[in-house]
Scaffold this motif. Structure first.
Motif, PDB file in Angstrom:
ATOM      1  N   LEU A 520      -7.561  -7.250   5.977  1.00  0.00           N
ATOM      2  CA  LEU A 520      -8.899  -6.775   5.621  1.00  0.00           C
ATOM      3  C   LEU A 520      -9.217  -5.475   6.363  1.00  0.00           C
ATOM      4  O   LEU A 520      -9.767  -4.529   5.784  1.00  0.00           O
ATOM      5  N   MET A 521      -8.856  -5.426   7.627  1.00  0.00           N
ATOM      6  CA  MET A 521      -9.111  -4.216   8.427  1.00  0.00           C
ATOM      7  C   MET A 521      -8.369  -3.012   7.839  1.00  0.00           C
ATOM      8  O   MET A 521      -8.930  -1.918   7.706  1.00  0.00           O
ATOM      9  N   LYS A 522      -7.107  -3.223   7.466  1.00  0.00           N
ATOM     10  CA  LYS A 522      -6.328  -2.128   6.885  1.00  0.00           C
ATOM     11  C   LYS A 522      -6.941  -1.664   5.561  1.00  0.00           C
ATOM     12  O   LYS A 522      -6.947  -0.467   5.254  1.00  0.00           O
ATOM     13  N   ALA A 523      -7.458  -2.619   4.790  1.00  0.00           N
ATOM     14  CA  ALA A 523      -8.105  -2.250   3.523  1.00  0.00           C
ATOM     15  C   ALA A 523      -9.333  -1.387   3.775  1.00  0.00           C
ATOM     16  O   ALA A 523      -9.563  -0.389   3.081  1.00  0.00           O
ATOM     17  N   ALA A 527      -9.931   2.613   2.774  1.00  0.00           N
ATOM     18  CA  ALA A 527     -11.120   3.062   2.042  1.00  0.00           C
ATOM     19  C   ALA A 527     -12.004   3.977   2.890  1.00  0.00           C
ATOM     20  O   ALA A 527     -13.099   4.346   2.460  1.00  0.00           O
ATOM     21  N   GLU A 528     -11.525   4.328   4.095  1.00  0.00           N
ATOM     22  CA  GLU A 528     -12.251   5.200   5.028  1.00  0.00           C
ATOM     23  C   GLU A 528     -13.601   4.614   5.409  1.00  0.00           C
ATOM     24  O   GLU A 528     -14.569   5.337   5.615  1.00  0.00           O
ATOM     25  N   GLN A 529     -13.649   3.281   5.517  1.00  0.00           N
ATOM     26  CA  GLN A 529     -14.856   2.600   5.978  1.00  0.00           C
ATOM     27  C   GLN A 529     -14.628   2.191   7.437  1.00  0.00           C
ATOM     28  O   GLN A 529     -14.365   1.032   7.755  1.00  0.00           O
ATOM     29  N   ASP A 530     -14.716   3.178   8.318  1.00  0.00           N
ATOM     30  CA  ASP A 530     -14.366   2.947   9.718  1.00  0.00           C
ATOM     31  C   ASP A 530     -15.306   1.961  10.402  1.00  0.00           C
ATOM     32  O   ASP A 530     -14.881   1.187  11.271  1.00  0.00           O
ATOM     33  N   ASP A 531     -16.581   1.984  10.052  1.00  0.00           N
ATOM     34  CA  ASP A 531     -17.518   1.033  10.664  1.00  0.00           C
ATOM     35  C   ASP A 531     -17.116  -0.406  10.348  1.00  0.00           C
ATOM     36  O   ASP A 531     -17.165  -1.286  11.206  1.00  0.00           O
ATOM     37  N   ALA A 532     -16.719  -0.633   9.091  1.00  0.00           N
ATOM     38  CA  ALA A 532     -16.301  -1.976   8.693  1.00  0.00           C
ATOM     39  C   ALA A 532     -15.010  -2.362   9.395  1.00  0.00           C
ATOM     40  O   ALA A 532     -14.856  -3.492   9.873  1.00  0.00           O
TER      41      ALA A 532
END
Length: 938
Positions: A520-523, A527-532
């Motif tokens: 999930l973190m890699k996904a 997606a360039e969602q660094d906060d997530a």
């Protein structure tokens, strides 16, 4: 014989017909008027109004726009156009018209109101607030404005502002329930429950939102008197969610009355009866013979002021409802089917209630939740869900158990048993969340942002928990955001619950959960969602066996955003798990390097090297750390060792070659750049570095052509394209029209400009493109050259030039050997009048004026090129003293100094100058009227 009617008469008749709804004859008259007077504003406006009423968008807008074009200063015409734009769902264009109206007539309330309402429609709450507050100030008795402004406050969850506003509106319109109910919600939001409950009594009088009341006709209503010895019938209001919510009051009401009975909906009555066995519960109706023994009746909420006057009075949030335990156990066994999987019940939508669309969370965004391992999902959603569940099975390969034997719309008691069978409920703010909360089943409830976005006032968080239900944790969507962040937060919360349920022994299940979280973190990263990604890593950092790697990843992730202190904290946390890990120590050194703390970087690199002396990257990094501290010879040894360990590393070869240049061994540097280019022939930095090395070695004829690679190393987007005009490739300059452009930093620009006089001497016409701050200075210095700033180059006719070149390319034409460099090359001409005025400003006597500059802002080598102002100033003082070694005496007697010292340093250094002046007893002149960054002519 009567003559033809005049235009005013025609206008009056057309107005009359339009008022009667006779649009066709009104339009005919308007057309007749316009035939006689093509610019008649009335006729155009009327045709626009008729087209608008008939839904003819293009015609209406065209007519209104034409009137505005003809009569731009007539407010009514512009307002008509703005209203038409708003009517046809073009709020942004309508806003532009009302902005103009407000500009010309800022005190017209309806303009301010309309503009605020349009901004509210587009979601720009700050602008909506600005204009609606101004409208309210202009007319503080306009109810329409007050309601719109309250809408803004409610959208922003600005409870303090809404409370202040509703204090005024309830005083102005005391009989209007809408204002009291808004006041109640504002007071609840502020935690002022006693006042809020009193205002909330007006819910029973709101015709726009009629309350479902179960009051029994003919039975007296409680009016606040002592009922400690009386028989009381409590009745519920609204749907099952509200019934369950306010049902939590019942245990607190029991001690206040003599005998209590409850009237609720039929489908919830069995659950209430089991939950309150000492109280008689009736569903929908009370038998006539029972009514005879009841003294008074009251809605449950009438007791709220007494038992829930403050936020603290909600502290007793114990679950009060009791499901059918045997049925819940049977359902749990049925759903688990012999597995150890956790059961998660899901509900996602609302129907037939205010804000239902905003409260509904499409299952299409639940992907992260459905991927969790060790889980069985159970449908708790009421209504027909087959299509939704089928799509989820197809899209996410997630099976959701749908038990058709249970229908919450018919049998809420069976539904309560189903909810009680769950380990966790994940729900939007619908009935499932209330049932879970009343039963004490853990529930993650996902909420819209505020009241106007589907969120009911009672979903108030207390440190993330529901004020009403201890088991319900609240996850609120940000204003205007999608549900993604809430889904991610719920996913991680669920993962932590799964880990807690498995305990520390089941390492297989723990690692399955961790493996999913890593994916999930890699996904999220992809997606360039660094906060997530960061949020996922923070959970991974708590999982045994994954702490070290998660902390390293966290440090790397947040270093990108220059949160260096946080990154260092995570690295320290990683090192607690593996104190001598060379990769963590190496990264800690890299972090210190990013902050230009090279001494700390060196310490960490040495620790990493001691932990593992075989990692070439550590030697390369250590070389850079000592190189940046000015110890180039020592750096060379580390780079050499790195090269031995990583012979084909272009990074190491680049570092090695650059360092050789800086320790004055340029020919060796060229040989290492050659090795680098043998490994990577198109390495732009390698070619550019080789060019510098060749130039440093005095091999100009070889070096200048390589300089062209700088265009690929440092992209210059503020220059013409390569093909128009063509790049210079050795052609004669005689009589040619040449386009020249500067590049890179100011120092490079000025250095390369020393060659421009050579071009001026031979070329026909020259146009020079430079930074704006140099235009005035260079235009004076090179009067035969057309000098323009970069922003003006788009206006050039590029076909008029024979070729183009950068200033540095002049070297290939005019500096082939060292002998071609002139001994003196004065080429800049300052403004002589300004120069003399400044000299007089700085010194009254004809004494020497010494300009000083002591700091470089270069991010890589600036520290090595800088020195303290105190040392520089002391040196100047010492050099002027009769005794060159008597620094103290000179510092005490400023009159002994012949020179006036003036700061030429760019940037803000006033505190440092003040401190040095005070310490040395001198007066370094700081001229704040000269800005070395923006105005080079000064």
């Amino acid at each position: 014989m009567t003559g033809a009617p005049s235009v005013p008469q025609l206008e009056a008749e057309a107005r009359r017909l339009f008022g009667l709804g006779q649009l066709a004859p009104a339009a005919q008259i308007a057309a007749h008027i316009l035939k006689a007077q093509p610019k008649n504003g009335f006729g155009l406006n009327l045709l626009g109004a008729i087209a608008m009423r008939q839904g003819q968008k293009d015609q209406a807008l065209a007519h209104f726009a034409r009137v505005v074009e003809l009569y731009p200063k007539t407010a009514e015409t512009r307002q008509n156009y703005a209203n038409a734009l708003a009517h046809f769902q073009q709020p942004d264009l309508a806003i532009a018209q009302y902005v103009e109206l407000v500009r010309t007539a800022p005190k017209v309330v309806q303009y301010q109101y309309a503009l605020g309402a349009l901004y509210l429609q587009t979601g720009d709450l700050s602008k909506a607030r600005q204009y609606l507050e101004q409208a309210w100030r202009l007319d503080p008795k306009n109810e329409t404005t007050a309601l719109a402004l309250s809408d803004v406050y409610r959208r922003q969850n600005a409870f303090t502002d809404d409370e202040r506003l509703t204090a005024q509106t309830t005083a102005l319109w005391p009989a209007r329930p809408v204002h009291w109910l808004r006041r109640a919600e504002a007071l609840f939001g502020l935690g002022r429950f006693a006042e809020g409950w009193a205002a909330y009594r007006w819910r029973l009088k709101d015709s726009n939102r009629p309350v479902v009341s179960r009051a029994v006709a003919g039975l007296p209503l409680w009016s606040g008197e002592d009922i400690s010895g009386k028989s009381v019938l409590l009745f519920s209001e609204q749907g099952p969610g509200d019934e369950l919510l306010y049902g939590s009051f019942i245990p607190d009401i029991v001690p206040l009355v003599g005998q209590l009975s409850v009237l609720c909906s039929a489908r919830i009555a069995p659950l209430f009866q089991r939950s309150f066995p000492t109280i008689k519960v009736y569903g929908d109706t009370v038998p006539a013979e029972t009514l005879a023994g009841i003294d008074v009746q009251a809605p449950i909420l009438d007791f709220a002021e007494k038992i829930r006057p403050t936020a603290e009075s909600f502290s007793n949030k114990a679950a009060y409802a009791k499901a059918d335990a045997a049925k819940a156990a049977d359902l749990r066994a049925k759903y688990r089917d012999g597995s150890d999987d956790l059961l998660i019940g899901i509900a996602w939508r609302s129907l037939g209630v205010e804000g239902a669309a905003e409260k509904t969370i499409s299952l299409g965004v639940w992907g992260p939740i459905f991927g969790l391992p060790g889980v069985r999902f159970v449908n708790l959603q009421y209504g027909d869900c087959k299509d939704d569940l089928g799509k989820i099975e197809q899209e996410y390969k997630a099976h959701v158990i749908a038990d058709e034997a249970i229908d919450p719309l018919v049998d809420l008691d069976a539904y309560a048993a189903q909810v009680a069978a769950m380990d966790l409920v994940i729900s939007s703010s619908n009935t499932a969340a209330h049932v879970a909360g009343a039963l004490g089943v853990a529930c993650d409830c996902m909420l819209p942002f505020g009241p106007l976005q589907g969120r009911r006032w009672y979903w108030q968080p207390q440190e993330g928990q529901s004020l009403w239900y201890a088991a319900v944790r609240l996850f609120t969507k940000a204003d205007g955001a999608a549900w993604g962040d809430v889904i991610r937060a719920v996913t991680l919360d669920t993962a932590e619950k799964l880990l807690a349920a498995q305990g520390t022994e089941d390492s297989k299940q723990r690692d399955e959960i961790a493996s999913y979280l890593w994916r999930l973190m890699k996904a999220y990263q992809s997606a360039e969602q660094d906060d997530a990604a960061e949020a996922v890593l923070m959970v991974l950092a708590k999982i045994a066996g994954h702490e070290f790697l998660a902390c390293i990843e966290l440090a790397q992730l947040i270093k990108k955003h220059e949160r260096y202190d946080d990154a260092r904290a995570y690295l320290d946390q990683a090192l607690l798990h593996k104190p001598n890990n060379p990769h963590a120590l190496n990264f800690k050194g890299m972090l210190a390097t990013a902050q230009r703390n090279y001494a700390e970087a060196e310490r960490n690199y040495r620790l990493a090297m001691a932990a593992d002396p075989t990692i070439g990257q550590i030697y390369s990094n250590l070389g850079s750390a000592v190189h940046n501290q000015g110890r180039g010879l020592e750096a060379h040894d580390y780079y050499k060792r790195a090269h031995e360990l990583l012979p084909d590393s272009t990074e190491v070869l680049q570092n090695l070659a650059v360092n050789l240049m800086e320790i004055d061994r340029p020919d060796e540097a060229v040989s290492y750049f050659d090795r680098l280019l043998a490994v990577a022939p198109d390495h732009a930095d390698g070619h550019a570095g080789r060019a510098f090395a060749l130039l440093t070695a005095g091999r100009f004829a070889e070096g200048w052509p390589e300089m062209w690679w700088r265009e690929k190393s440092i992209i210059n987007k503020q220059r013409p394209p390569d093909d128009l005009p063509p790049r210079w490739s050795g052609q004669s300059f005689a009589g040619a029209s040449v386009l020249v452009w500067t590049e890179y930093g100011l120092g490079d620009e000025l250095l390369a400009l020393t060659m421009l006089p050579d071009l001026v001497a031979v070329a026909g016409k020259i146009t020079l493109i430079c930074t704006a701050r140099l235009v005035k200075l260079l235009a004076r210095s090179f009067p035969s050259v057309r000098v323009i700033e970069r922003a003006e180059q788009d206006a050039l006719d590029l076909s008029a030039f024979d070729f183009q070149m950068s200033l540095s390319e002049l070297g290939a034409a005019f500096r082939p050997t060292l002998d071609h460099f002139p001994s003196q090359n004065i080429f800049l001409r300052a403004n002589p009048k300004r120069q003399e005025a400044l000299r007089r400003k700085y010194t009254a006597r004809r004494k020497p004026v010494v300009g000083v500059s002591w700091v470089s802002g270069n991010p890589k080598v600036g520290d090595l090129k800088s020195l303290p102002l105190s040392e520089l100033a002391a040196g100047i003082i010492s050099a002027q003293s009769p005794d060159a070694g008597a620094k103290d005496a000179a510092a005490k007697d400023a009159s002994a100094n012949d020179a006036t010292i003036v700061s030429l340093q760019y940037g803000y250094h006033e505190p440092e100058i003040t401190q040095v002046n005070k310490a040395l007893g001198i007066n370094i002149v700081l001229d704040n009227e000269i800005d070395a960054i923006r105005e080079m002519d000064g």
